[in-house]
Structure formats: C-alpha cells, structure tokens
Design a protein around this motif. Structure first.
Motif, PDB file in Angstrom:
ATOM      1  N   TRP A 309       0.832  -1.210   0.000  1.00  0.00           N
ATOM      2  CA  TRP A 309       0.000   0.000   0.000  1.00  0.00           C
ATOM      3  C   TRP A 309       0.867   1.262   0.000  1.00  0.00           C
ATOM      4  N   ASP A 310       1.953   1.276   0.771  1.00  0.00           N
ATOM      5  CA  ASP A 310       2.842   2.439   0.767  1.00  0.00           C
ATOM      6  C   ASP A 310       3.438   2.666  -0.616  1.00  0.00           C
ATOM      7  N   TRP A 311       3.877   1.597  -1.241  1.00  0.00           N
ATOM      8  CA  TRP A 311       4.497   1.733  -2.561  1.00  0.00           C
ATOM      9  C   TRP A 311       3.464   2.149  -3.610  1.00  0.00           C
ATOM     10  N   PHE A 312       2.222   1.669  -3.493  1.00  0.00           N
ATOM     11  CA  PHE A 312       1.188   2.064  -4.442  1.00  0.00           C
ATOM     12  C   PHE A 312       0.916   3.561  -4.376  1.00  0.00           C
ATOM     13  N   PHE A 313       0.702   4.088  -3.171  1.00  0.00           N
ATOM     14  CA  PHE A 313       0.379   5.508  -3.058  1.00  0.00           C
ATOM     15  C   PHE A 313       1.552   6.393  -3.480  1.00  0.00           C
ATOM     16  N   GLU A 314       2.765   5.924  -3.272  1.00  0.00           N
ATOM     17  CA  GLU A 314       3.907   6.681  -3.770  1.00  0.00           C
ATOM     18  C   GLU A 314       3.961   6.656  -5.296  1.00  0.00           C
ATOM     19  N   GLU A 315       3.543   5.538  -5.890  1.00  0.00           N
ATOM     20  CA  GLU A 315       3.568   5.444  -7.351  1.00  0.00           C
ATOM     21  C   GLU A 315       2.554   6.383  -7.996  1.00  0.00           C
ATOM     22  N   ILE A 316       1.349   6.480  -7.416  1.00  0.00           N
ATOM     23  CA  ILE A 316       0.322   7.325  -8.039  1.00  0.00           C
ATOM     24  C   ILE A 316       0.419   8.784  -7.608  1.00  0.00           C
ATOM     25  N   GLU A 317       1.298   9.102  -6.669  1.00  0.00           N
ATOM     26  CA  GLU A 317       1.369  10.448  -6.096  1.00  0.00           C
ATOM     27  C   GLU A 317       1.483  11.562  -7.144  1.00  0.00           C
ATOM     28  N   PRO A 318       2.247  11.413  -8.227  1.00  0.00           N
ATOM     29  CA  PRO A 318       2.291  12.491  -9.220  1.00  0.00           C
ATOM     30  C   PRO A 318       0.935  12.764  -9.871  1.00  0.00           C
ATOM     31  N   ILE A 319       0.062  11.755  -9.896  1.00  0.00           N
ATOM     32  CA  ILE A 319      -1.282  11.918 -10.450  1.00  0.00           C
ATOM     33  C   ILE A 319      -2.249  12.380  -9.373  1.00  0.00           C
ATOM     34  N   SER A 320      -2.241  11.679  -8.244  1.00  0.00           N
ATOM     35  CA  SER A 320      -3.272  11.883  -7.225  1.00  0.00           C
ATOM     36  C   SER A 320      -3.110  13.189  -6.458  1.00  0.00           C
ATOM     37  N   THR A 321      -1.956  13.840  -6.564  1.00  0.00           N
ATOM     38  CA  THR A 321      -1.804  15.176  -5.982  1.00  0.00           C
ATOM     39  C   THR A 321      -2.187  16.276  -6.972  1.00  0.00           C
ATOM     40  N   ARG A 322      -2.474  15.888  -8.213  1.00  0.00           N
ATOM     41  CA  ARG A 322      -2.833  16.861  -9.253  1.00  0.00           C
ATOM     42  C   ARG A 322      -4.324  16.827  -9.591  1.00  0.00           C
ATOM     43  N   VAL A 323      -4.928  15.618  -9.606  1.00  0.00           N
ATOM     44  CA  VAL A 323      -6.354  15.485  -9.918  1.00  0.00           C
ATOM     45  C   VAL A 323      -7.007  14.546  -8.906  1.00  0.00           C
ATOM     46  N   PRO A 324      -8.325  14.669  -8.696  1.00  0.00           N
ATOM     47  CA  PRO A 324      -9.010  13.752  -7.776  1.00  0.00           C
ATOM     48  C   PRO A 324      -8.867  12.309  -8.230  1.00  0.00           C
ATOM     49  N   TYR A 325      -8.639  11.430  -7.257  1.00  0.00           N
ATOM     50  CA  TYR A 325      -8.440  10.008  -7.538  1.00  0.00           C
ATOM     51  C   TYR A 325      -9.617   9.260  -6.924  1.00  0.00           C
ATOM     52  N   MET A 326     -10.595   8.918  -7.766  1.00  0.00           N
ATOM     53  CA  MET A 326     -11.830   8.285  -7.312  1.00  0.00           C
ATOM     54  C   MET A 326     -11.744   6.771  -7.540  1.00  0.00           C
ATOM     55  N   VAL A 327     -12.321   6.000  -6.623  1.00  0.00           N
ATOM     56  CA  VAL A 327     -12.126   4.550  -6.651  1.00  0.00           C
ATOM     57  C   VAL A 327     -13.444   3.809  -6.439  1.00  0.00           C
ATOM     58  N   THR A 328     -13.474   2.580  -6.917  1.00  0.00           N
ATOM     59  CA  THR A 328     -14.511   1.621  -6.538  1.00  0.00           C
ATOM     60  C   THR A 328     -13.823   0.373  -6.018  1.00  0.00           C
ATOM     61  N   ILE A 329     -14.548  -0.416  -5.243  1.00  0.00           N
ATOM     62  CA  ILE A 329     -13.957  -1.592  -4.611  1.00  0.00           C
ATOM     63  C   ILE A 329     -13.948  -2.769  -5.579  1.00  0.00           C
ATOM     64  N   GLY A 330     -12.891  -3.578  -5.510  1.00  0.00           N
ATOM     65  CA  GLY A 330     -12.780  -4.777  -6.328  1.00  0.00           C
ATOM     66  C   GLY A 330     -12.595  -6.011  -5.466  1.00  0.00           C
ATOM     67  N   ASN A 331     -12.576  -7.155  -6.096  1.00  0.00           N
ATOM     68  CA  ASN A 331     -12.424  -8.411  -5.347  1.00  0.00           C
ATOM     69  C   ASN A 331     -11.102  -8.470  -4.602  1.00  0.00           C
ATOM     70  N   HIS A 332     -10.048  -7.827  -5.140  1.00  0.00           N
ATOM     71  CA  HIS A 332      -8.747  -7.887  -4.471  1.00  0.00           C
ATOM     72  C   HIS A 332      -8.627  -6.890  -3.320  1.00  0.00           C
ATOM     73  N   GLU A 333      -9.638  -6.081  -3.104  1.00  0.00           N
ATOM     74  CA  GLU A 333      -9.700  -5.266  -1.882  1.00  0.00           C
ATOM     75  C   GLU A 333     -10.559  -5.926  -0.816  1.00  0.00           C
ATOM     76  N   TYR A 334     -11.541  -6.740  -1.220  1.00  0.00           N
ATOM     77  CA  TYR A 334     -12.586  -7.135  -0.276  1.00  0.00           C
ATOM     78  C   TYR A 334     -12.763  -8.636  -0.051  1.00  0.00           C
ATOM     79  N   ASP A 335     -12.750  -9.448  -1.081  1.00  0.00           N
ATOM     80  CA  ASP A 335     -13.241 -10.824  -0.951  1.00  0.00           C
ATOM     81  C   ASP A 335     -12.469 -11.627   0.087  1.00  0.00           C
ATOM     82  N   TYR A 336     -13.219 -12.290   0.957  1.00  0.00           N
ATOM     83  CA  TYR A 336     -12.634 -13.115   2.012  1.00  0.00           C
ATOM     84  C   TYR A 336     -13.648 -14.183   2.405  1.00  0.00           C
ATOM     85  N   PRO A 337     -13.221 -15.266   3.067  1.00  0.00           N
ATOM     86  CA  PRO A 337     -14.111 -16.424   3.267  1.00  0.00           C
ATOM     87  C   PRO A 337     -15.401 -16.131   4.015  1.00  0.00           C
ATOM     88  N   GLN A 338     -15.392 -15.174   4.950  1.00  0.00           N
ATOM     89  CA  GLN A 338     -16.572 -14.924   5.772  1.00  0.00           C
ATOM     90  C   GLN A 338     -17.428 -13.771   5.261  1.00  0.00           C
TER      91      GLN A 338
END
Length: 464
Positions: A309-338
């Motif tokens: 997560w630290d490396w991801f936010f550093e990678e997008i920082e040149p973009i996300s500090t210039r324009v709004p960075y809007m997101v939706t949730i995906g299976n790799h953020e949420y899915d779990y057995p319960q």
C-alpha cells in the motif's frame, strides 16, 4: 521475463549461511560484504546504491533480499545478481526506496552449495524524517466548491492543509484533519493478519479545502509542525455542474504497482506505464483543465502484503496530488471467506488476502455515507462502496460488485433512488460503473453467473 519465485527463505538458512561464511573466510581470506549508500535518505523514492563484493563461487541464482524494518527476518522483495556483473562476485544495484516510516536493510545470499544461505548483512538505511507527510491523494466531495485531501504521516495530531491561489502564498488553512489508522487485528484472515506480512500504515489524515472557485488552480501543501510539511503541489478545482461544461477524465482498473525488485506475488509491470501516460497527458493536454481519475477496483493488489500500500500511493502520487483520484472496490480489496454476500453462483473467494476491505475503507473517502449496517468482523466501518457525484456534464454512479446488488438490497435501493434523481438537463451524461463487468466473453461458469445476475436487476432501470 520475471523469474519464478524461489522458496521462502527461512531462519535455518541464516544459521547455515553464517557457517558457510566462516568457512569461506578461513579458506579464501576474503569476507563477502554488502553495503548500502547513502545510509540516510532525505526524501521518499530517493535512490540507494547497494554494493557487494567477495562473493565466492557466484551463481546466476545468488540474490539480495530487501528488508523493512531492517531487522525483520522476512523480506519484502529481492533482486537476482545475475542481472549485474555477478560472474566476478561483485556488483551493485541502484534502487529507489519508499519512506514507509521504517528503516531498510539488505542481505546477500549465496547459492553456491545448491541451498540459498545468507553470507553478508548490510548497514541500515534510514530516512532523515521518517514521519514525513506523504502519499497525498485528492478526492471530490459532494460539493463542487470543495476538495478533499488524504495523506499519511508518522504522527497523529495537528495535521492540516495550507492552500492558496498563488504559489508560495498559501493564505488559507483547513480545519485540523481527521486522523485514523488501523491495526493487524482489524484484518480478517491470512496472509494479511500474519505478523510477517503486517506493516503499520502510519496515521491517515483527512482534510477538506473549502470555498474553491470553479476551474481555478490552487496551490497547497500538507503536514504539521511535528511531521514537517510536504512540497508544494497544485490542482484545478471542479468546473461545477452543467450541461454546457466539458470534462476529460481517465478510467482504468486492475493496476497494482510496478516494483524495482521482485516480490512474492504476481508483478504488474504495466502500472508504471499507466502512470507515465496519465502524467504525460495531464501535462500536455489538460494542464489547465479540470480532470479526474476513476480507478474501478483492484487498486494496489496488496492481497495481504501490507507494505505494498505504501508503494502504491507513492507510485500514483504524481497523479493523485494533481487530480481527484476516485475509486470503486474490487475483489482484491474485499473478498474473504466470511464475507456476508456469497451466493452459490458467485466466484467470491479469498482474493483480498484477508484484508476484507480494511485498508480500502481507511485510505480513501469517497462522497456518500459510511455503511454501518455492513460492519464486519474487522470493526472498520465500510465506505466507498456505492455512491454518486456530479462533475461537469456527467452524473457518476459507482457500485460495489462485491456486496449484495440484488433487487431489494440496500445497494439496489440506493441505485434506484440515485438514477431517478438524475437531471438530464443538467447532467446529460450518466456514467454507471463497478469493478466486475455486466457483459463478459468468459465462458467460465462463475464469471457468467455474476454478470447475468448483475445485469438482470439493472437492465430495466437503464432502459426505463
């Protein structure tokens, strides 16, 4: 081509390695060594040069592992020495390091005996200011005259955003930022909640810049007296809402991180290209125009490896500090057995690596409410699931394909009400999106199952 991962290195490799090191030293009179320079970095993503020498009987599968914190036995990544002048038993790598509020260390491994063993340990590399405010990412609120900013630092209290209409003259200050964090106990399953994979996320700050004029460039920096202040950035404020306005924006999903070393997960080398071309287009075509990014799920692909997560936010920082960075949730953020919504026709699995949405809920703040009715075992209030906002001539409606979207569900009822509220004379364009597609060419039964059932409750809403 990315090599296949080697077996996870264990403590027994260390003990055997030191025995080999002693034997090599006695026979050859030269001790393998590894060092990192500089030992103190002044800013995140600054390069460090890792140098090694006197490695006996070098092989193409010798490697250097990267550890953070430096004393952590489990590594975050590795590089193969075969990519350098390995035949002579010496060489160097230049690697950028992300300030993750911890120090770094490097270990040299030999495979001369057919078993990887550690033969040298480097000095530690630290940051001049481990608490430095970093990872800024802009986000829209439901008010076009506002802009939200979130970032991470090493301490909890007193963080703010200073902003203004001229560079170097930041006359406005936000209220003290809301600050939060999350713990390993708030992750739901392995591998995310295993100690070797956990890294504390730091303190996550959330502040709103208010009273913004439409389509205007604002300059800003963020931080506190305790943590220090970021460098100065700028953004173009929202143009407001109206059919006579125009808007260019970027849409992508499934991005992840492009690392300068190998990690023990699938790599996403194209991520760096995505960032490069978005940055280039922002500079050449949209330099003075409002814009935004929509990342439709599968954000960092951390999947339980918290450092990503630290490396991801550093990678997008040149973009996300210039324009709004809007997101939706995906299976790799949420899915779990319960997870509570898990019908038999779905392919919801363990794709978040046990994160169960906790980092996603905590690190972003999209418009709309939190969903206390969906509180799970992590005890982190879900948000950023289904919501809408307007910018320029567009009404955006985003949904969660990982939560119940069937007719009669809380999410379905929101969608019905939201679509009914759209004023086409004001926003003639409607963008409706979620991570999983409503149409698919896949013949896999579970893919078809979700697409068919996702399409079924919505098709009449769209056609009506």
């Amino acid at each position: 081509k990315i090599p296949m991962h080697h077996p996870k290195l264990s403590q027994s490799h260390w003990l055997f390695g030191f025995a080999v090191l002693l034997a090599v030293t006695l026979i050859n009179g030269a001790t393998p060594s590894i060092s990192a320079s500089p030992s103190v970095l002044t800013k995140s993503r600054e390069n460090v040069t890792v140098t090694w020498a006197n490695l006996p009987d070098p092989t193409p599968t010798d490697l250097v592992t990267i550890h953070s914190p430096a004393n952590q036995s489990d590594y975050i990544g590795h590089v193969y020495l075969s990519n350098t002048t390995w035949q002579g038993g010496e060489g160097e790598y230049i690697l950028p390091l992300v300030n993750n509020r911890n120090d770094y260390g490097f270990r040299l491994w030999s495979n001369a005996t057919g078993t990887l063993v550690v033969v040298a340990v480097s000095n530690n590399v630290t940051f001049e200011n481990p608490s430095e405010p970093l990872q800024g990412h802009l986000q829209l609120t439901s008010n076009p005259s506002e802009m939200r900013l979130m970032w991470v630092s090493g301490s909890e209290n007193g963080s703010q955003v200073m902003y203004g209409l001229q560079s170097g003259s930041l006359d406005y200050v936000t209220k003290i930022a809301n600050t939060t964090t999350y713990t390993v106990q708030q992750l739901c399953d392995a591998p995310a909640n295993l100690s070797e994979n956990w890294r504390a996320p730091g303190w996550i700050h959330n502040a709103i810049m208010t009273g913004l004029e439409a389509s205007t460039e604002y300059f800003y920096k963020f931080g506190s007296e305790a943590d220090g202040w970021s460098e100065e950035y700028s953004f173009i404020s929202s143009p407001g809402v109206g059919a006579d306005l125009s808007l260019d924006y970027f849409v992508y999903g499934d991005m992840g991180v492009s690392f300068p070393f190998y990690i023990d997960q699938d790599q996403q080398p194209p991520a760096a290209e995505t960032v490069h071309w978005v940055r280039k287009f922002l500079k050449t075509e949209l330099e003075n125009k409002p814009s935004l990014v929509v990342h439709i799920g599968d954000i960092s692909y951390a999947r339980g490896l918290a450092f990503i997560w630290d490396w991801f936010f550093e990678e997008i920082e040149p973009i996300s500090t210039r324009v709004p960075y809007m997101v939706t949730i995906g299976n790799h953020e949420y899915d779990y057995p319960q997870q509570p919504f898990r019908p038999s026709w779905s392919n919801y699995n363990t794709d978040s690596g046990g994160e169960c949405g906790t980092p996603y809920y905590s690190r972003f703040h999209m418009p709309g409410p939190a969903y206390t009715s969906l509180l799970n075992t992590s005890n982190v209030t879900p948000r950023n699931l289904w919501y809408s906002f307007e910018m320029g001539p567009i009404h955006f409606t985003f949904i969660s394909t990982e939560d119940d979207f069937l007719e009669g569900s809380e999410q379905y009822n929101f969608i019905v009400q939201d679509l009914a509220s759209v004023d086409r004379s004001k926003t003639p364009w409607l963008v409706f999106s979620g991570h999983r597609p409503m149409y698919t060419s896949s013949l896999h039964t579970s893919d078809i199952g979700i697409s068919q059932r996702k399409f079924s409750p919505f098709k009449l809403l769209f056609w009506d």
